[in-house]
Design a protein around this motif. Structure first.
Motif, short mmCIF file in Angstrom:
data_model
loop_
_atom_site.label_atom_id
_atom_site.label_comp_id
_atom_site.label_asym_id
_atom_site.label_seq_id
_atom_site.Cartn_x
_atom_site.Cartn_y
_atom_site.Cartn_z
N GLY A 139 0.80 -0.76 0.10
CA GLY A 139 0.37 -0.10 0.13
C GLY A 139 0.77 1.29 0.20
O GLY A 139 2.13 1.16 0.67
N THR A 167 6.32 -6.66 -4.39
CA THR A 167 6.93 -6.23 -3.65
C THR A 167 8.77 -6.53 -4.44
O THR A 167 8.61 -7.07 -4.70
CB THR A 167 6.78 -7.39 -2.04
OG1 THR A 167 8.17 -6.07 -0.62
CG2 THR A 167 7.11 -8.48 -2.60
N GLU A 224 8.73 6.10 -0.41
CA GLU A 224 9.53 4.62 0.40
C GLU A 224 10.53 4.39 0.29
O GLU A 224 11.17 4.12 0.91
CB GLU A 224 8.40 3.87 -1.11
CG GLU A 224 7.13 3.51 -1.58
CD GLU A 224 6.95 3.25 -2.74
OE1 GLU A 224 5.85 2.85 -3.96
OE2 GLU A 224 7.89 2.92 -3.67
#
Ligand code: FAD
Length: 317
Positions: A198, A236, A302
């Motif tokens: 997310g 991922t 991120e």
């Protein structure tokens, strides 16, 4: 969620910061690492190179939240054009001839770009047309998952369209409290799902804020998809998680052809190549288009070290 990530997401949403980032040449190398160019042709050139090294592709036309019905319709026209252009690619055709399994190059789209803010029925009708084109071309359309304001509507619309047109799927986010129920639903309905942690700034009322908890949820939900999902996508760049899931796959004799790993363009290329070399299906998410700012800031958030490095240099000027 880390404080640094929160800080980058909040700061980058300020208009003066946006205009500074868009104008500054300092960001260019990073932008071009994450984004395949402004035009479809530039993106096709980059994706064909990636395909020849082994991974599959999902192509994303950047942009979110259409401001009008005509803007939404223009985006959906672009989606159809992407599907047509993919179909014409010799490299894609050659890849299909030499490999078995799922489509070499599909597309990822957003319901807000199809006009979700203009109305659910309007967006659903636009999305349905794109999937109909994909059916004609034997391709696949995935709906990316956006912020939690849209989760319920996205799940409902995808589930409805999938009942008639199975060439579509979506994305679920492990940071959401609701996600376990959505995983059950996607497994039951046999909908191809990409699992991610997310990427949006979400309040504690709807999403776990603690990274360790999100990681724990991610691993547990990924295992459920690997056991029972329909060609799930494990999306991922987290090497520790990938290692754990590879062990799970091996010790449970899960067929490698029954799922794929997905990673973003420009991130952990070493890991992408090693997974391909080990015989796993890998698909790279390749975004293009001139509306790159929101996507780019989520990538910076991120890895805040990237953002802070650039900020330091901007302040020195
Ligand atoms: C194919 C794909 C599609 C996605 N689609 C969606 C979607 O539809 N909706 C949504 O909300 N989110 C989406 N995401 C983003 C996702 O939610 C995460 O924000 C993102 O993947 C970073 O989390 P991570 O799993 O890599 O783990 P993290 O714990 O964030 O990162 C693990 C490691 O990966 C590397 N890494 C991660 N991100 C970066 C970066 N930006 N730059 C450099 N290194 C990095 C670092 O080495 C880091 O230590 C998608 C991600 C992928 C891979």
């Amino acid at each position: 969620m880390s404080l640094a990530r929160n800080f980058v997401l909040k700061t980058s949403s300020l208009k003066p910061v946006e205009s500074l980032v868009k104008k500054s040449f300092l960001f260019r190398p990073l932008v071009s690492r994450f984004i395949a160019g402004d035009t479809l042709e530039q993106a096709i050139t980059e994706t064909e190179q990636i395909l020849s090294a082994g991974p599959r592709i999902t192509l994303d036309y950047l942009g979110e939240n259409a401001h009008s019905e005509s803007e939404a319709l223009a985006s959906c026209q672009m989606y159809a054009q992407m599907l047509d252009r993919i179909d014409q690619s010799d490299k894609v055709r050659a890849w299909r001839t030499n490999h078995s399994g799922t489509e070499p190059m599909n597309i990822s789209i957003k319901l807000t770009q199809c006009g979700l803010d203009q109305g659910s029925d309007f967006a659903e009708a636009n999305y349905r047309k794109v999937v109909e084109r994909a059916v004609e071309l034997d391709n696949f359309v995935r709906i990316d998952m956006e912020s939690s304001d849209y989760t319920e509507r996205t799940v409902d619309i995808v589930t409805r369209v999938h009942q008639e047109l199975p060439n579509t799927g979506t994305v679920l986010q492990s940071y959401l409290h609701r996600n376990d129920d959505d995983v059950d639903l996607m497994i039951e309905k046999r909908i191809r799902t990409r699992l991610v942690k997310g990427a949006y700034l979400e309040p504690a009322a709807v999403a776990y804020q603690d990274k360790a908890k999100v990681d724990e949820q991610y691993v547990a939900q990924a295992k459920r998809f690997l056991d029972k999902g329909t060609y799930p996508a494990i999306a991922t760049q987290d090497e520790k998680i990938i290692l754990e899931l590879k062990k799970y796959v091996e010790s449970n004799n899960i067929d490698k052809s029954g799922f794929e790993f997905q990673m973003l363009l420009g991130i952990r290329r070493d890991l992408q190549s090693s997974l391909v070399a080990e015989g796993y299906n890998v698909r790279i998410y390749v975004p293009y288009g001139d509306q790159w700012y929101p996507y780019f800031t989520r990538r910076l958030a991120e890895r805040p070290a990237n953002a802070f490095f650039i900020l330091k240099n901007l302040l020195k000027k």
